[in-house]
Design a protein around this motif. Structure first.
Motif, PDB file in Angstrom:
ATOM      1  N   SER A   1       0.141   5.741 -11.594  1.00 35.40           N
ATOM      2  CA  SER A   1      -0.545   4.523 -11.325  1.00 35.40           C
ATOM      3  C   SER A   1       0.342   3.429 -11.725  1.00 35.40           C
ATOM      4  O   SER A   1       1.015   3.674 -13.007  1.00 35.40           O
ATOM      5  CB  SER A   1      -1.928   4.608 -12.187  1.00 35.40           C
ATOM      6  OG  SER A   1      -2.924   5.468 -11.483  1.00 35.40           O
TER       7      SER A   1
ATOM      8  N   ALA B   1      -5.264   0.620 -12.618  1.00 36.53           N
ATOM      9  CA  ALA B   1      -5.085   0.721 -10.937  1.00 36.53           C
ATOM     10  C   ALA B   1      -5.241   2.248 -10.703  1.00 36.53           C
ATOM     11  O   ALA B   1      -4.293   2.924 -10.988  1.00 36.53           O
ATOM     12  CB  ALA B   1      -3.785   0.072 -10.791  1.00 36.53           C
TER      13      ALA B   1
ATOM     14  N   VAL C   1      -4.377   3.859  -8.022  1.00 35.00           N
ATOM     15  CA  VAL C   1      -3.502   3.895  -6.711  1.00 35.00           C
ATOM     16  C   VAL C   1      -2.033   4.282  -7.098  1.00 35.00           C
ATOM     17  O   VAL C   1      -1.478   4.263  -8.389  1.00 35.00           O
ATOM     18  CB  VAL C   1      -3.390   2.359  -6.030  1.00 35.00           C
ATOM     19  CG1 VAL C   1      -4.846   2.165  -5.463  1.00 35.00           C
ATOM     20  CG2 VAL C   1      -2.917   1.404  -6.834  1.00 35.00           C
TER      21      VAL C   1
ATOM     22  N   THR D   1       2.001   3.016  -6.364  1.00 35.58           N
ATOM     23  CA  THR D   1       2.715   2.073  -5.672  1.00 35.58           C
ATOM     24  C   THR D   1       4.257   2.167  -5.918  1.00 35.58           C
ATOM     25  O   THR D   1       4.889   2.767  -6.902  1.00 35.58           O
ATOM     26  CB  THR D   1       2.238   0.709  -6.425  1.00 35.58           C
ATOM     27  OG1 THR D   1       1.168   0.514  -6.664  1.00 35.58           O
ATOM     28  CG2 THR D   1       2.929  -0.401  -6.046  1.00 35.58           C
TER      29      THR D   1
ATOM     30  N   ASP E   1      -0.457   0.215  -2.095  1.00 39.31           N
ATOM     31  CA  ASP E   1      -1.695   1.132  -2.764  1.00 39.31           C
ATOM     32  C   ASP E   1      -1.772   2.431  -1.769  1.00 39.31           C
ATOM     33  O   ASP E   1      -2.564   2.389  -0.921  1.00 39.31           O
ATOM     34  CB  ASP E   1      -3.116   0.513  -2.703  1.00 39.31           C
ATOM     35  CG  ASP E   1      -3.520  -0.092  -1.409  1.00 39.31           C
ATOM     36  OD1 ASP E   1      -2.717  -0.620  -0.624  1.00 39.31           O
ATOM     37  OD2 ASP E   1      -4.650  -0.031  -1.031  1.00 39.31           O
TER      38      ASP E   1
ATOM     39  N   ARG F   1      -3.412   5.859  -1.944  1.00 40.89           N
ATOM     40  CA  ARG F   1      -4.713   6.385  -2.547  1.00 40.89           C
ATOM     41  C   ARG F   1      -4.989   7.799  -2.128  1.00 40.89           C
ATOM     42  O   ARG F   1      -4.263   8.373  -1.166  1.00 40.89           O
ATOM     43  CB  ARG F   1      -5.929   5.609  -1.902  1.00 40.89           C
ATOM     44  CG  ARG F   1      -5.704   3.981  -2.145  1.00 40.89           C
ATOM     45  CD  ARG F   1      -6.998   3.065  -1.621  1.00 40.89           C
ATOM     46  NE  ARG F   1      -6.727   1.604  -1.752  1.00 40.89           N
ATOM     47  CZ  ARG F   1      -7.284   1.138  -2.647  1.00 40.89           C
ATOM     48  NH1 ARG F   1      -8.026   1.472  -3.486  1.00 40.89           N
ATOM     49  NH2 ARG F   1      -7.131  -0.188  -2.901  1.00 40.89           N
TER      50      ARG F   1
ATOM     51  N   SER G   1      -5.505   4.096   2.649  1.00 38.14           N
ATOM     52  CA  SER G   1      -4.448   3.196   1.853  1.00 38.14           C
ATOM     53  C   SER G   1      -4.139   1.928   2.484  1.00 38.14           C
ATOM     54  O   SER G   1      -4.302   2.012   3.792  1.00 38.14           O
ATOM     55  CB  SER G   1      -3.045   4.287   1.862  1.00 38.14           C
ATOM     56  OG  SER G   1      -3.423   5.609   0.937  1.00 38.14           O
TER      57      SER G   1
END
Length: 368
Positions: free
Chosen positions: A146, A151, A153, A155, A230, A232, A238
């Motif tokens: 993350s 967050a 997600v 990245t 993102d 996910r 996503s």
């Protein structure tokens, strides 16, 4: 260093940054006023580690102890933050690398402890599990990271920058690290390229991609290899935040590093006759790709090459290749089945490539 204009611009900027750091006493705010460097609100504790890393880069360029002293002062300000150090995880990665460099320069093991603190914060926000549900049955999130504590997600930008910092730390401080730290570091380093592969929209299954407008009212182009901001888990599509231009260089950066690493490793181990690359993706659920090279020798002749899959008991479960093979690159795919076409249980397997005078093994993780 090179261009006088570039030197002037760089070091004028650096000294403004030093003035700012000292004004806020190395407690870097989220929002501040440029006039007088007045703090407005918020705090980013791990930026002290990123600042220390920047100062060490200046020290490497100039050998000026001013920058080394700044790095030593700044990194002390991550002390005592516990598991609340991170604001943006790539800055925590920079703190890890800075502590390792300071340890190497000074010999003071206290800097290693500060690296461990920053590393613990990174691992706290890593996805050390596989989201094998929903649409994630067809892609991997294992050892994703993350970008911020809040967050949930994965990245591209934040993770590939952290990946680079941790690679540097492992090279700098590796011999002194406890075994469990090395395992965590190597896990993050090994799995990051695999996870970030799926942050590129064309690599995700269609059902996992966001097709409506993003939260910023932009529209994704899911045919382009510009990463989602993102990635996910399997219950959420996503790309809801959009695609990130500033992370688009991550793929090229990782590819360049991996290609260079393979070439350097090949140079060190010459003369080799075969090279087995790590399968991709790994872990995998439905199918994985195995690439190997047969290197030319002084006669560039064919050689007997075998590629087999073994389980952890040393039992052969699949024979992918056996035969006289000319120099070149070869690609095989394995679907997780044994030689009779039965699905094998999830677990650890080994791809073994062998020639008359060389055998290479790579670990494969099959998820069920």
């Amino acid at each position: 260093m090179g261009s006088v204009k570039a030197d002037t611009l760089l070091f004028r900027s650096i000294h403004s940054i030093i003035q700012f750091a000292r004004t806020v006493n190395y407690d870097f705010p989220v929002f501040f006023a440029y006039d007088g460097y007045r703090k407005i609100s918020g705090s980013e504790p791990d930026v002290a580690g990123g600042y220390a890393y920047l100062m060490l880069a200046c020290y490497d360029l100039t050998d000026n102890s001013l920058y080394l002293d700044e790095a030593k002062k700044a990194i002390q300000h991550i002390r005592g933050k516990g598991l609340n150090l991170s604001y943006e995880l790539q800055m925590s990665g920079a703190a890890v690398a800075a502590g390792g460099k300071l340890y190497r320069i000074t010999g003071d093991a206290d800097y290693l402890k500060l690296s461990y603190l920053a590393l613990a914060n990174i691992m706290r926000h890593c996805w050390i599990w596989e989201s094998n549900y929903g649409t994630a049955v067809d892609y991997s999130t294992f050892f994703g990271m993350s970008p911020m504590p809040s967050a949930n997600v994965i990245t591209m930008k934040e993770q590939y920058e952290t990946w680079d910092y941790l690679r540097e730390f492992l090279n700098t401080a590796g011999p002194e690290l406890p075994a469990d730290f090395k395992i965590l570091l190597q896990g993050f380093i090994d799995y990051t390229p695999n996870v970030l592969f799926y942050s590129l929209p064309p690599n995700l299954p269609e059902g996992a991609r966001w097709t409506s407008k993003s939260v910023y009212d932009s529209q994704n182009d899911n045919s382009m290899y510009i990463p989602y901001e993102d990635l996910r888990d399997g219950w959420r599509k996503s790309g809801q935040i959009g695609q990130e231009i500033y992370g688009a260089g991550g793929v090229l950066s990782i590819a360049a590093v991996l290609k260079t690493s393979v070439e350097e490793a090949g140079e060190k181990r010459m003369p080799e006759t075969i090279v087995l690359h790590q399968n991709f993706p790994n872990p995998f659920k439905t199918i994985t790709t195995i690439l190997f090279d047969v290197l030319p020798d002084n006669r560039s002749r064919k050689r007997m090459i075998q590629l087999k899959i073994y389980n952890t008991l040393g039992q052969e479960v699949r024979h992918l290749r056996k035969g006289q093979t000319a120099p070149g690159s070869y690609l095989f795919q394995w679907n997780g089945m044994d030689q009779t076409g039965r699905y094998l249980p999830g677990g650890v397997y080994f791809a073994v490539l062998s020639s008359a005078n060389q055998t290479i093994r790579k670990k494969i993780i099959l998820m069920r």
